[in-house]
Write a protein that holds these residues in place. Structure first.
Motif, PDB file in Angstrom:
ATOM      1  N   ILE A 286       0.857  -1.184   0.000  1.00  0.00           N
ATOM      2  CA  ILE A 286       0.000   0.000   0.000  1.00  0.00           C
ATOM      3  C   ILE A 286       0.896   1.238   0.000  1.00  0.00           C
ATOM      4  O   ILE A 286       1.893   1.280   0.742  1.00  0.00           O
ATOM      5  CB  ILE A 286      -0.929  -0.023   1.241  1.00  0.00           C
ATOM      6  N   ASN A 287       0.548   2.222  -0.808  1.00  0.00           N
ATOM      7  CA  ASN A 287       1.342   3.457  -0.953  1.00  0.00           C
ATOM      8  C   ASN A 287       2.841   3.172  -1.116  1.00  0.00           C
ATOM      9  O   ASN A 287       3.679   3.755  -0.413  1.00  0.00           O
ATOM     10  CB  ASN A 287       1.128   4.376   0.263  1.00  0.00           C
ATOM     11  N   PRO A 288       3.191   2.285  -2.049  1.00  0.00           N
ATOM     12  CA  PRO A 288       4.612   1.934  -2.195  1.00  0.00           C
ATOM     13  C   PRO A 288       5.442   3.098  -2.742  1.00  0.00           C
ATOM     14  O   PRO A 288       4.927   3.938  -3.487  1.00  0.00           O
ATOM     15  CB  PRO A 288       4.580   0.786  -3.214  1.00  0.00           C
ATOM     16  N   GLU A 289       6.695   3.115  -2.314  1.00  0.00           N
ATOM     17  CA  GLU A 289       7.654   4.100  -2.839  1.00  0.00           C
ATOM     18  C   GLU A 289       8.923   3.354  -3.184  1.00  0.00           C
ATOM     19  O   GLU A 289       9.302   2.427  -2.466  1.00  0.00           O
ATOM     20  CB  GLU A 289       8.005   5.135  -1.760  1.00  0.00           C
ATOM     21  N   ILE A 290       9.583   3.773  -4.248  1.00  0.00           N
ATOM     22  CA  ILE A 290      10.865   3.174  -4.606  1.00  0.00           C
ATOM     23  C   ILE A 290      11.959   3.985  -3.920  1.00  0.00           C
ATOM     24  O   ILE A 290      12.084   5.189  -4.165  1.00  0.00           O
ATOM     25  CB  ILE A 290      11.064   3.154  -6.135  1.00  0.00           C
ATOM     26  N   SER A 291      12.735   3.339  -3.037  1.00  0.00           N
ATOM     27  CA  SER A 291      13.781   4.087  -2.329  1.00  0.00           C
ATOM     28  C   SER A 291      15.157   3.884  -2.963  1.00  0.00           C
ATOM     29  O   SER A 291      16.082   4.651  -2.696  1.00  0.00           O
ATOM     30  CB  SER A 291      13.813   3.691  -0.853  1.00  0.00           C
ATOM     31  N   TRP A 292      15.289   2.868  -3.809  1.00  0.00           N
ATOM     32  CA  TRP A 292      16.586   2.610  -4.453  1.00  0.00           C
ATOM     33  C   TRP A 292      16.394   1.654  -5.620  1.00  0.00           C
ATOM     34  O   TRP A 292      15.562   0.744  -5.548  1.00  0.00           O
ATOM     35  CB  TRP A 292      17.549   1.991  -3.430  1.00  0.00           C
ATOM     36  N   THR A 293      17.142   1.884  -6.691  1.00  0.00           N
ATOM     37  CA  THR A 293      17.191   0.903  -7.788  1.00  0.00           C
ATOM     38  C   THR A 293      18.642   0.642  -8.149  1.00  0.00           C
ATOM     39  O   THR A 293      19.490   1.541  -8.037  1.00  0.00           O
ATOM     40  CB  THR A 293      16.465   1.411  -9.059  1.00  0.00           C
ATOM     41  N   SER A 294      18.941  -0.571  -8.564  1.00  0.00           N
ATOM     42  CA  SER A 294      20.313  -0.929  -8.942  1.00  0.00           C
ATOM     43  C   SER A 294      20.652  -0.325 -10.303  1.00  0.00           C
ATOM     44  O   SER A 294      19.760  -0.057 -11.109  1.00  0.00           O
ATOM     45  CB  SER A 294      20.452  -2.450  -9.010  1.00  0.00           C
ATOM     46  N   GLU A 295      21.956  -0.135 -10.531  1.00  0.00           N
ATOM     47  CA  GLU A 295      22.405   0.327 -11.852  1.00  0.00           C
ATOM     48  C   GLU A 295      22.303  -0.825 -12.838  1.00  0.00           C
ATOM     49  O   GLU A 295      22.032  -0.629 -14.020  1.00  0.00           O
ATOM     50  CB  GLU A 295      23.863   0.783 -11.762  1.00  0.00           C
ATOM     51  N   GLU A 296      22.524  -2.009 -12.318  1.00  0.00           N
ATOM     52  CA  GLU A 296      22.468  -3.210 -13.152  1.00  0.00           C
ATOM     53  C   GLU A 296      21.027  -3.428 -13.607  1.00  0.00           C
ATOM     54  O   GLU A 296      20.094  -3.215 -12.838  1.00  0.00           O
ATOM     55  CB  GLU A 296      22.921  -4.411 -12.311  1.00  0.00           C
ATOM     56  N   THR A 297      20.878  -3.837 -14.850  1.00  0.00           N
ATOM     57  CA  THR A 297      19.524  -4.062 -15.367  1.00  0.00           C
ATOM     58  C   THR A 297      19.310  -5.521 -15.748  1.00  0.00           C
ATOM     59  O   THR A 297      20.262  -6.301 -15.832  1.00  0.00           O
ATOM     60  CB  THR A 297      19.249  -3.173 -16.605  1.00  0.00           C
TER      61      THR A 297
ATOM     62  N   VAL B  37      11.242  -6.269 -21.670  1.00  0.00           N
ATOM     63  CA  VAL B  37      11.365  -4.939 -21.063  1.00  0.00           C
ATOM     64  C   VAL B  37      12.620  -4.935 -20.189  1.00  0.00           C
ATOM     65  O   VAL B  37      12.878  -5.890 -19.455  1.00  0.00           O
ATOM     66  CB  VAL B  37      10.126  -4.591 -20.198  1.00  0.00           C
ATOM     67  N   THR B  38      13.415  -3.870 -20.304  1.00  0.00           N
ATOM     68  CA  THR B  38      14.618  -3.724 -19.492  1.00  0.00           C
ATOM     69  C   THR B  38      14.305  -2.849 -18.277  1.00  0.00           C
ATOM     70  O   THR B  38      13.734  -1.767 -18.426  1.00  0.00           O
ATOM     71  CB  THR B  38      15.746  -3.056 -20.313  1.00  0.00           C
ATOM     72  N   ARG B  39      14.650  -3.361 -17.097  1.00  0.00           N
ATOM     73  CA  ARG B  39      14.433  -2.594 -15.850  1.00  0.00           C
ATOM     74  C   ARG B  39      15.621  -2.829 -14.917  1.00  0.00           C
ATOM     75  O   ARG B  39      16.344  -3.807 -15.087  1.00  0.00           O
ATOM     76  CB  ARG B  39      13.184  -3.103 -15.126  1.00  0.00           C
ATOM     77  N   PRO B  40      15.771  -1.980 -13.889  1.00  0.00           N
ATOM     78  CA  PRO B  40      16.775  -2.274 -12.857  1.00  0.00           C
ATOM     79  C   PRO B  40      16.570  -3.693 -12.317  1.00  0.00           C
ATOM     80  O   PRO B  40      15.424  -4.103 -12.101  1.00  0.00           O
ATOM     81  CB  PRO B  40      16.503  -1.220 -11.789  1.00  0.00           C
ATOM     82  N   SER B  41      17.655  -4.428 -12.131  1.00  0.00           N
ATOM     83  CA  SER B  41      17.516  -5.831 -11.714  1.00  0.00           C
ATOM     84  C   SER B  41      17.155  -5.954 -10.233  1.00  0.00           C
ATOM     85  O   SER B  41      16.627  -6.967  -9.807  1.00  0.00           O
ATOM     86  CB  SER B  41      18.792  -6.618 -12.021  1.00  0.00           C
ATOM     87  N   GLU B  42      17.464  -4.907  -9.440  1.00  0.00           N
ATOM     88  CA  GLU B  42      17.068  -4.921  -8.026  1.00  0.00           C
ATOM     89  C   GLU B  42      16.412  -3.587  -7.669  1.00  0.00           C
ATOM     90  O   GLU B  42      16.768  -2.542  -8.222  1.00  0.00           O
ATOM     91  CB  GLU B  42      18.277  -5.135  -7.125  1.00  0.00           C
ATOM     92  N   VAL B  43      15.480  -3.662  -6.759  1.00  0.00           N
ATOM     93  CA  VAL B  43      14.778  -2.450  -6.343  1.00  0.00           C
ATOM     94  C   VAL B  43      14.448  -2.541  -4.855  1.00  0.00           C
ATOM     95  O   VAL B  43      14.179  -3.625  -4.333  1.00  0.00           O
ATOM     96  CB  VAL B  43      13.500  -2.256  -7.194  1.00  0.00           C
ATOM     97  N   ARG B  44      14.544  -1.409  -4.186  1.00  0.00           N
ATOM     98  CA  ARG B  44      14.169  -1.355  -2.774  1.00  0.00           C
ATOM     99  C   ARG B  44      12.889  -0.545  -2.660  1.00  0.00           C
ATOM    100  O   ARG B  44      12.793   0.546  -3.220  1.00  0.00           O
ATOM    101  CB  ARG B  44      15.307  -0.706  -1.989  1.00  0.00           C
ATOM    102  N   MET B  45      11.899  -1.097  -1.974  1.00  0.00           N
ATOM    103  CA  MET B  45      10.622  -0.395  -1.834  1.00  0.00           C
ATOM    104  C   MET B  45      10.232  -0.258  -0.374  1.00  0.00           C
ATOM    105  O   MET B  45      10.558  -1.111   0.447  1.00  0.00           O
ATOM    106  CB  MET B  45       9.508  -1.146  -2.575  1.00  0.00           C
ATOM    107  N   LYS B  46       9.510   0.839  -0.116  1.00  0.00           N
ATOM    108  CA  LYS B  46       8.913   1.094   1.207  1.00  0.00           C
ATOM    109  C   LYS B  46       7.420   1.126   0.983  1.00  0.00           C
ATOM    110  O   LYS B  46       6.959   1.670  -0.021  1.00  0.00           O
ATOM    111  CB  LYS B  46       9.318   2.484   1.685  1.00  0.00           C
ATOM    112  N   TRP B  47       6.684   0.548   1.886  1.00  0.00           N
ATOM    113  CA  TRP B  47       5.227   0.582   1.727  1.00  0.00           C
ATOM    114  C   TRP B  47       4.551   0.380   3.079  1.00  0.00           C
ATOM    115  O   TRP B  47       5.207   0.072   4.082  1.00  0.00           O
ATOM    116  CB  TRP B  47       4.768  -0.501   0.753  1.00  0.00           C
TER     117      TRP B  47
END
Ligand code: ZN
Length: 181
Positions: A77-88, A105-115
């Motif tokens: 709920i109400n997620p926010e992305i706090s960090w994404t990796s440079e690696e995709t 689709v190419t995206r950051p391979s790692e992501v940190r979320m707060k929710w």
């Protein structure tokens, strides 16, 4: 639990930025239950509020690949992305709102979320592999963005035409009460 109809692209509700959830109450808990049931039934690994016509910042996911393994339903709920990796990473993505269409689709391979969790508490976690892709795909839905928005205009137009045709066929089948095969 109630299965909710999933909106099919193109639909203006899938292009809108969603509103934050003001508080985690019974209505939101019921919504989360319904969304998880709808996702598992589809079947899919992620589902966001706007896909069931609820314009709120909430999504559910479960990316456990092994069918024998215990499910790991998550509600963000109400997620926010706090960090994404440079690696995709490149994944062939699909979407319950764009049935039977897949594209890389190419995206950051790692992501940190707060929710906010269903417990009303703040959570933070780092996702990788399919969980990272899914979390970013669902997060995009809350901002009115679809995976086809990452594709070239030709490919996007082709998929959109196919979906318009699918919707016409479904509407016709519904109107004449013919069984949908
Ligand atoms: Zn999707």
């Amino acid at each position: 639990m109630t299965l909710r109809p999933i909106l099919i692209h193109p639909d203006p509700r899938l292009k809108k930025v969603c509103e934050p959830v003001p508080e985690v109450n019974d209505e939101i808990r019921k919504l989360a239950d319904d969304m998880l049931a709808t996702m598992y039934d589809a079947p899919g690994i992620g589902l966001a509020g706007p896909q069931v016509g609820v314009m709120k910042r909430i999504f559910v996911m479960d990316c456990v690949k092994d069918k024998e393994a215990a499910p790991e339903p998550m509600v963000l709920i109400n997620p926010e992305i706090s960090w994404t990796s440079e690696e995709t990473n490149v994944y062939e993505e699909g979407c319950l709102s764009i049935p039977d269409q897949y594209a890389e689709v190419t995206r950051p391979s790692e992501v940190r979320m707060k929710w906010l969790g269903l417990d009303g508490q703040s959570h933070e976690e780092q996702f990788d592999a399919l969980w990272a892709t899914c979390a970013q795909h669902e997060f995009d839905h809350l901002n009115g963005k679809l995976f086809i928005d990452y594709l070239g205009p030709m490919k996007r137009k082709m998929i959109t035409r196919k979906m318009e045709k699918l919707k016409r066929e479904r509407a016709r089948a519904g109107a004449t009460k013919d069984p949908i095969l």
